[in-house]
Write an enzyme that holds these catalytic residues in place. Structure first.
Site, short mmCIF file in Angstrom:
data_model
loop_
_atom_site.label_atom_id
_atom_site.label_comp_id
_atom_site.label_asym_id
_atom_site.label_seq_id
_atom_site.Cartn_x
_atom_site.Cartn_y
_atom_site.Cartn_z
N ALA A 1 -30.63 56.72 136.09
CA ALA A 1 -29.79 57.12 134.97
C ALA A 1 -30.60 57.54 133.75
O ALA A 1 -30.27 58.54 133.09
CB ALA A 1 -28.87 55.95 134.60
N HIS B 1 -45.89 35.80 119.02
CA HIS B 1 -46.20 34.62 119.81
C HIS B 1 -45.16 33.55 119.54
O HIS B 1 -44.82 33.32 118.38
CB HIS B 1 -47.59 34.07 119.44
CG HIS B 1 -47.94 32.82 120.19
ND1 HIS B 1 -48.36 32.85 121.50
CD2 HIS B 1 -47.88 31.52 119.82
CE1 HIS B 1 -48.56 31.60 121.90
NE2 HIS B 1 -48.29 30.78 120.90
#
Ligand code: NAI
Length: 470
Positions: free
Chosen positions: A323, A447
Site C-alpha cells: 500500500a 533512552h
C-alpha cells in the site's frame, strides 16, 4: 448492466479506490484538478482497508494482547484463560473498517471528488464505460489506473475453490476452525496463521520453498519462526501440494515432503500463495496500454503507461504489492499530470510482516548484498543489550545494518522485534537522506527506547556499540 445513460467529462478519472486510488484522487483535488473516482465497492479503501492490511492488523492486535496476557504470569500477574466472543470480535473489526472507510469517504467528499460506485472498463484511450452506475460513460483528459490485485489461486483441479479460504474469507472471522491449514508461508499466511493460532486453532503451515518468509534474511526470520513453532502445530517446508478432497465438513489435503506422501484432514484451508494484478478485467485491449508477461501494466518513472494520457499505480503497476508504494506512486502520477517534474525514485521501499515479533526491512538485505557481491559491512545489535527490550521482556529482537564498506553509506536495515514496523521508518529516512554510519550513531536517540538499537548498530560500524558485549 449499465444503469444510466449519462456521459460525464472529467479532467482526471481514477479507477480503483484503494490506498493508491483514493490518495491519487485526494492529491489531485488538492492540485485543483477536477476528479472522479470509480470504485466497485460502496466504500473506498480497497482490499487493504476492507479485507487486507487494516482488518488483519486489528486482529493481530488482539492476538498480541492474548499472548502478552499469557506471558504476564512470568511477572507475577495472572489472567484467566481468555474466551473469545467471535461475534463481538467480528463486530469490532468491522467497526474499525467502517470508521476508516467512512473517514476516507469524508475526505473525498470534502475535496469534492466525485465518488462513483460501479465497474469501469475502457472503451478507448479517452473513454470508460461504467457498469452499475447512473453515469454510463466517462470521458477523461487523464486517467490513473489503480485497480489493484486479487489473491492468486492454485489450479481448480488441484484445489477446488469451494473448499478453501482466501485472505478475505479468513478475515471475515466467521468461525475459529479447530484445525486450519495455511498454504503459503509468506506475509498473509504467517500473519493470519498467527491470528488463528492465538485464537485457538491448531494451525499448520505448508510452504513449497525450503524456508518460510523467504524474502527476509534468515537471522531476522529466526526469532519469528521460533515463536510460531511454539504457537502452531507444524510448519512444513519444501512441500509439494498434491490435491484436496472434501471430507465430511472439512478437507483432506495430500502433499509430499522429501518424496514421502501424506494426507491430512483439516477443517479449513487458507490459501495465501501470492497475488495477481487486476489488469485483465478493465478493457485494456481497447487502449494502447501495454501489460507485461506477468500481468503488470508497464509504466515509466512518472507512472505513465504506453498510452500517454493513462497512468497506472499500485499493485497493478508492479511489485512490491504494498500500500505505501501505491500511495507514493499516486503522488508522483498526479504531480506528473499537473506538469511537475516528479519521478518515482525511492531510495527504498520498506517491507513489514506484522506478526509478533514484527519483521521489517528496507534497502538491500544481507542475502541480496552477498548475491550481488557488494563490498559491505554488516553490523548487528541484539536486543538483549537494549534496556527497553529487557524491561518489556522482549529481548527476541535484532537490529542489523548493511553499510558500504568504503563510503560507510547505509545500504539497508533489517529489524525483528516488537514494533519493528515502526522502527524501520528511521532506516527509511536515513536511506532517503543518504546517511552514513556516523550520522545515525551521533544522532541522540531517546533512552530507554528500542530505537537506540539503530544507533548502536550504526556505532558497531566502528567496532564499539556501547551496550554490545565483545
Ligand atoms: P507472499 O508472496 O508473501 O507469500 C506466498 C508464499 O507462498 C511464498 O512463501 C511461496 O513460496 C508460497 N507458495 C507459493 N505457491 C505455493 C504452493 N503451491 N504450495 C505451498 N506454498 C506455496 O504472498 P501472500 O502471503 O499471499 O501475500 C500476497 C501479497 O500481499 C504480498 O506479497 C504482499 O505484497 C501483500 N501483503 C503485504 C502485507 C504486509 O505488508 N504486511 C500483509 C499481507 C499481504
Amino acid at each position: 448492466m449499465v444503469v444510466g445513460e449519462l456521459t460525464q467529462e472529467v479532467d482526471l478519472l481514477v479507477i480503483g479506490g484503494g490506498p493508491g486510488g483514493y490518495v491519487a484522487a485526494l492529491v489531485a483535488a488538492d492540485h485543483g484538478i477536477q476528479t472522479a473516482l470509480v470504485e466497485k465497492a460502496e466504500v473506498p479503501g480497497g482490499v487493504c482497508l476492507r479485507e487486507g492490511c487494516i482488518p488483519s492488523k486489528a486482529l493481530l492486535h488482539v492476538a498480541k494482547i492474548i499472548d502478552e496476557a499469557a506471558h504476564a504470569a512470568d511477572f507475577g500477574v495472572s489472567f484467566g484463560k481468555p474466551t473469545t466472543d467471535v461475534n463481538k470480535l467480528r463486530d469490532w473489526k468491522n467497526g474499525v473498517i467502517r470508521k476508516l472507510s467512512g473517514g476516507v469517504k469524508q475526505l473525498l467528499a470534502g475535496r469534492k471528488v466525485d465518488y462513483i460506485t460501479g465497474e469501469a472498463e475502457f472503451e478507448d484511450s479517452r473513454t470508460v464505460r461504467i457498469e452499475g452506475a447512473d453515469v454510463a460513460r466517462i470521458k477523461f483528459k487523464h486517467c490513473i489506473i489503480a485497480s489493484g490485485s486479487r489473491a492468486k489461486m492454485l489450479p481448480e483441479a488441484l484445489l477446488p475453490r469451494e473448499l478453501i479460504w482466501d485472505a478475505a474469507d479468513a478475515l471475515k472471522i466467521q468461525e475459529i476452525p479447530r484445525k486450519l491449514l495455511v498454504i503459503g508461508g509468506g506475509y498473509i499466511g504467517l500473519e493470519l496463521g498467527q491470528v488463528y493460532a492465538t485464537l485457538g486453532s491448531e494451525v499448520t503451515v505448508l510452504e513449497a520453498l525450503p524456508n518460510i518468509l523467504a524474502g527476509a534474511d534468515p537471522d531476522l526470520a529466526r526469532p519469528l519462526i521460533a515463536k510460531l513453532k511454539k504457537q502452531m502445530k507444524a510448519i512444513i517446508t519444501g512441500a509439494t501440494l498434491k490435491g484436496a478432497k472434501k471430507s465430511g465438513s472439512g478437507v483432506a489435503i495430500s502433499y509430499s515432503v522429501d518424496g514421502k506422501d501424506e494426507t491430512v484432514e483439516f477443517d479449513r484451508v487458507l490459501v495465501s500463495v501470492g497475488r495477481r494484478p487486476n489488469s485483465d478485467t478493465i478493457g485494456l485491449n481497447n487502449t494502447q496500454v501495454k501489460v507485461n508477461d506477468r500481468g503488470f501494466i508497464e509504466v515509466d518513472a512518472q507512472r505513465r503507461t504506453t498510452d500517454k494520457r493513462i497512468y497506472a499505480i499500485g499493485d497493478v503497476a508492479g511489485e512490491p504489492m504494498l500500500a505505501h508504494k501505491a500511495m507514493r506512486e499516486a503522488k508522483v502520477a498526479v504531480e506528473a499530470i499537473a506538469g511537475k517534474p516528479s519521478v518515482f525514485d525511492p531510495a527504498c521501499i520498506p517491507a513489514v510482516v506484522y506478526t509478533d515479533p514484527e519483521v521489517a526491512w528496507c534497502g538491500v538485505t544481507e542475502s541480496e548484498a552477498t548475491a550481488k557481491g557488494l563490498d559491505v559491512k554488516v553490523t548487528k545489535f541484539p536486543w538483549a543489550g537494549s534496556g527497553r527490550a529487557v524491561s518489556m521482556s522482549r529481548t527476541d529482537g535484532l537490529t542489523k545494518m548493511i553499510f558500504d564498506k568504503k563510503t560507510q553509506r547505509l545500504l539497508g536495515v533489517g529489524i525483528v522485534g516488537a514494533h519493528a514496523g515502526d522502527l524501520i521508518a528511521e532506516g527509511v529516512l536515513a536511506m532517503e537522506m543518504a546517511a552514513v554510519a556516523e550520522d545515525i550513531g551521533v544522532a541522540i536517540h531517546p533512552h530507554p527506547a528500542t530505537s537506540e538499537t539503530l544507533a548502536e548498530a550504526a556505532e558497531a560500524m566502528f567496532g564499539h556499540a556501547v551496550h554490545a558485549g565483545h
